[in-house]
Design a protein around this motif. Structure first.
Motif: not given
Length: 141
Positions: A81, A85-86, A88-91, A137
């Motif tokens: 990690d 964050r992208n 979308d707020g995902k790591p 992903v």
């Protein structure tokens, strides 16, 4: 610059890591030996495995000389990690690999052409052998 040189080996037959371990008092001794020509031999308390007997059985991963934010050693093939964050707020997660052009270990940011050097904000969350789902992903925004 002086740094520790060490390796670990992924055994694709037994789905396990071999790491140099010398704890005879616990019955655990694992030694990884690489010849000058790159030939691998693994010795444990109960077996001696020579790569020539099992071609393509092992994947060798080198220690980067770095630690993640928790103090864990970072090896080639680890999945991190990266501390960002992208949209979308995902790591954002990425595998560690050696790149000759960068003369060092870098993170492949989802195959979109962005490479990043390892930083102190990174955290080891798995590896490319045991945690393939971390790299599955479908959305590369």
């Amino acid at each position: 610059m002086k740094r520790e040189i060490k390796f670990r080996a992924w055994d694709s037959l037994k789905n396990r890591w071999y790491e140099p371990t010398f704890e005879g008092y616990r019955g655990i001794i694992e030694e990884i030996m690489l010849s000058p020509r790159g030939r691998l031999t693994i010795r444990t308390m109960t077996e001696l495995i020579d790569e020539s007997m099992f071609p393509n059985r092992f994947e060798i991963m080198q220690y980067t000389g770095l630690h993640d934010k928790n103090g864990r050693e970072v090896y080639e093939g680890d999945v991190l990690d990266i501390g960002l964050r992208n949209q979308d707020g995902k790591p954002v997660i990425a595998p560690v690999s050696y790149e000759t052009y960068a003369a060092g270990y870098v993170l492949d940011n989802g195959g979109n052409g962005i490479w990043q050097r390892l930083t102190k904000d990174c955290e080891v969350i798995g590896n490319i052998f045991e945690n393939t789902e971390l790299l599955e992903v479908t959305d590369h925004d």
